[in-house]
Design a protein around this motif. Sequence first.
Motif, PDB file in Angstrom:
ATOM      1  N   LYS A  20       0.827  -1.210   0.000  1.00 32.35           N
ATOM      2  CA  LYS A  20       0.000   0.000   0.000  1.00 32.35           C
ATOM      3  C   LYS A  20       0.865   1.265   0.000  1.00 32.35           C
ATOM      4  N   SER A  21       1.863   1.300   0.880  1.00 26.89           N
ATOM      5  CA  SER A  21       2.678   2.521   0.971  1.00 26.89           C
ATOM      6  C   SER A  21       3.514   2.730  -0.289  1.00 26.89           C
ATOM      7  N   ARG A  22       4.022   1.666  -0.872  1.00 29.20           N
ATOM      8  CA  ARG A  22       4.821   1.815  -2.097  1.00 29.20           C
ATOM      9  C   ARG A  22       3.943   2.206  -3.279  1.00 29.20           C
ATOM     10  N   LEU A  23       2.729   1.680  -3.328  1.00 31.24           N
ATOM     11  CA  LEU A  23       1.796   2.099  -4.376  1.00 31.24           C
ATOM     12  C   LEU A  23       1.438   3.575  -4.213  1.00 31.24           C
ATOM     13  N   HIS A  24       1.194   3.992  -2.996  1.00 32.32           N
ATOM     14  CA  HIS A  24       0.840   5.395  -2.730  1.00 32.32           C
ATOM     15  C   HIS A  24       1.964   6.322  -3.208  1.00 32.32           C
ATOM     16  N   ARG A  25       3.198   6.008  -2.812  1.00 36.62           N
ATOM     17  CA  ARG A  25       4.334   6.844  -3.222  1.00 36.62           C
ATOM     18  C   ARG A  25       4.537   6.808  -4.729  1.00 36.62           C
ATOM     19  N   ALA A  26       4.373   5.636  -5.335  1.00 32.94           N
ATOM     20  CA  ALA A  26       4.560   5.504  -6.784  1.00 32.94           C
ATOM     21  C   ALA A  26       3.520   6.312  -7.545  1.00 32.94           C
ATOM     22  N   LEU A  27       2.257   6.221  -7.136  1.00 32.35           N
ATOM     23  CA  LEU A  27       1.201   6.963  -7.832  1.00 32.35           C
ATOM     24  C   LEU A  27       1.388   8.463  -7.670  1.00 32.35           C
ATOM     25  N   ARG A  28       1.810   8.894  -6.504  1.00 29.72           N
ATOM     26  CA  ARG A  28       2.072  10.320  -6.284  1.00 29.72           C
ATOM     27  C   ARG A  28       3.215  10.783  -7.200  1.00 29.72           C
ATOM     28  N   ARG A  29       4.253   9.990  -7.288  1.00 28.76           N
ATOM     29  CA  ARG A  29       5.393  10.332  -8.139  1.00 28.76           C
ATOM     30  C   ARG A  29       5.005  10.356  -9.617  1.00 28.76           C
ATOM     31  N   LEU A  30       4.215   9.370 -10.041  1.00 28.02           N
ATOM     32  CA  LEU A  30       3.774   9.323 -11.436  1.00 28.02           C
ATOM     33  C   LEU A  30       2.890  10.519 -11.769  1.00 28.02           C
ATOM     34  N   ARG A  31       1.993  10.882 -10.854  1.00 27.22           N
ATOM     35  CA  ARG A  31       1.142  12.060 -11.096  1.00 27.22           C
ATOM     36  C   ARG A  31       1.987  13.301 -11.299  1.00 27.22           C
ATOM     37  N   THR A  32       2.997  13.458 -10.469  1.00 29.92           N
ATOM     38  CA  THR A  32       3.871  14.621 -10.574  1.00 29.92           C
ATOM     39  C   THR A  32       4.599  14.623 -11.915  1.00 29.92           C
ATOM     40  N   GLN A  33       5.126  13.478 -12.305  1.00 32.42           N
ATOM     41  CA  GLN A  33       5.862  13.369 -13.572  1.00 32.42           C
ATOM     42  C   GLN A  33       4.972  13.611 -14.783  1.00 32.42           C
ATOM     43  N   LEU A  34       3.746  13.141 -14.707  1.00 30.72           N
ATOM     44  CA  LEU A  34       2.863  13.201 -15.861  1.00 30.72           C
ATOM     45  C   LEU A  34       1.839  14.321 -15.747  1.00 30.72           C
ATOM     46  N   GLU A  35       2.073  15.255 -14.848  1.00 32.29           N
ATOM     47  CA  GLU A  35       1.140  16.352 -14.601  1.00 32.29           C
ATOM     48  C   GLU A  35       0.783  17.063 -15.902  1.00 32.29           C
ATOM     49  N   GLY A  36      -0.477  17.350 -16.053  1.00 33.74           N
ATOM     50  CA  GLY A  36      -0.937  18.049 -17.242  1.00 33.74           C
ATOM     51  C   GLY A  36      -1.215  17.133 -18.415  1.00 33.74           C
ATOM     52  N   SER A  37      -1.059  15.825 -18.209  1.00 31.18           N
ATOM     53  CA  SER A  37      -1.301  14.895 -19.310  1.00 31.18           C
ATOM     54  C   SER A  37      -2.781  14.563 -19.383  1.00 31.18           C
ATOM     55  N   THR A  38      -3.146  13.933 -20.479  1.00 31.06           N
ATOM     56  CA  THR A  38      -4.541  13.526 -20.649  1.00 31.06           C
ATOM     57  C   THR A  38      -4.747  12.089 -20.201  1.00 31.06           C
ATOM     58  N   MET A  41      -4.646   8.810 -14.395  1.00 34.45           N
ATOM     59  CA  MET A  41      -3.908   8.000 -13.425  1.00 34.45           C
ATOM     60  C   MET A  41      -4.922   7.400 -12.458  1.00 34.45           C
ATOM     61  N   PRO A  42      -4.670   6.195 -11.958  1.00 31.29           N
ATOM     62  CA  PRO A  42      -5.579   5.637 -10.963  1.00 31.29           C
ATOM     63  C   PRO A  42      -5.614   6.536  -9.738  1.00 31.29           C
ATOM     64  N   LYS A  43      -6.786   6.766  -9.219  1.00 31.90           N
ATOM     65  CA  LYS A  43      -6.905   7.563  -8.007  1.00 31.90           C
ATOM     66  C   LYS A  43      -6.455   6.705  -6.834  1.00 31.90           C
ATOM     67  N   GLU A  44      -5.805   7.359  -5.866  1.00 32.86           N
ATOM     68  CA  GLU A  44      -5.361   6.624  -4.692  1.00 32.86           C
ATOM     69  C   GLU A  44      -6.571   5.997  -4.036  1.00 32.86           C
ATOM     70  N   GLY A  45      -6.445   4.709  -3.765  1.00 32.52           N
ATOM     71  CA  GLY A  45      -7.544   3.996  -3.143  1.00 32.52           C
ATOM     72  C   GLY A  45      -8.485   3.379  -4.158  1.00 32.52           C
ATOM     73  N   ALA A  46      -8.513   3.912  -5.387  1.00 33.55           N
ATOM     74  CA  ALA A  46      -9.403   3.358  -6.407  1.00 33.55           C
ATOM     75  C   ALA A  46      -8.856   2.022  -6.876  1.00 33.55           C
ATOM     76  N   GLY A  47      -9.670   1.037  -6.833  1.00 34.50           N
ATOM     77  CA  GLY A  47      -9.239  -0.288  -7.276  1.00 34.50           C
ATOM     78  C   GLY A  47      -8.404  -1.023  -6.258  1.00 34.50           C
ATOM     79  N   HIS A  48      -8.133  -0.368  -5.141  1.00 39.22           N
ATOM     80  CA  HIS A  48      -7.336  -1.023  -4.097  1.00 39.22           C
ATOM     81  C   HIS A  48      -8.254  -1.794  -3.173  1.00 39.22           C
ATOM     82  N   ASP A  49      -7.766  -2.904  -2.675  1.00 36.14           N
ATOM     83  CA  ASP A  49      -8.492  -3.615  -1.629  1.00 36.14           C
ATOM     84  C   ASP A  49      -8.115  -2.950  -0.329  1.00 36.14           C
ATOM     85  N   ARG A  50      -9.058  -2.640   0.465  1.00 32.19           N
ATOM     86  CA  ARG A  50      -8.772  -1.990   1.759  1.00 32.19           C
ATOM     87  C   ARG A  50      -9.077  -2.940   2.877  1.00 32.19           C
TER      88      ARG A  50
END
Length: 186
Positions: A156-174, A177-186
Motif C-alpha cells: 500500500k505505501s509503495r503504491l501510494h508513493r509511486a502513484l504520487r510520483r507518477l502524477r507529478t511526472q505526468l502532470e498536465g497529461s490527458t 492516473m488511478p486515483k489513490e484507493g481506487a481499485g485497491h483492496d482496503r
Amino acid sequence: MITRVRSGDQEAYAVLVRRHTAVAYRTAVLLGGGMDAEDVVQVAFVKAYHALGGFRDNSAFRPWLLRIVANETRNAVRASNRRRAATARVSWLGDDDLLVPDPLTEALSSERRAQLLDAVRDLPEAQRLAVTCRYFLELDEEETATVLGWPRGTVKSRLHRALRRLRTQLEGSTHPMPKEGAGHDR
C-alpha cells in the motif's frame, strides 16, 4: 489439482502450466525480462514443480507462481546487466550496437502509453514492482504482497508513493492516473 500433481499426475501439472503460462509470461515481460521472458517462465515452472512440496494447500497457486516468476525475472535481469556491462567493457562495438530494443516498448503504439511506461520504468525498483503487479497484472493488494513477498502495508505505501510520483511526472497529461484507493483492496 496440486494434490494430483503431488501424487505424480504429470497431466495435472500440464493443466496448471497451460492455465498460467500467459500471466507468467506477461509478468516476466512487464518486470523487465524482455527477450528472456520465455526462458524465465520455463525456469519458473520447473522450479515451481520442484517446490510444490512446500506449497501451502490453503494458498492460491497463481500468486505463489508469480512470486517465483518475479524472482527469476530479477535474477535474469541482473545476469543480463552483468553480461551487458562486461560486453561493453571489452567490446570494440559502438554504443549503438549494444542497445537492444525492448519488445514491449516497440509493441506500444500510443505515445501517451509510452510516456506512462517510461515514467513507471523510472520509478525506484520497489515502487515499479508494486505498480506492475497491481495495475499491469491486475493483481489485488494481497496477491501483490504474496508475489513480491512483502507485507500488505508495504504494498500500500509503495503504491501510494509511486502513484504520487507518477502524477507529478505526468502532470498536465490527458492519461488518467488511478486515483489513490481506487481499485485497491482496503
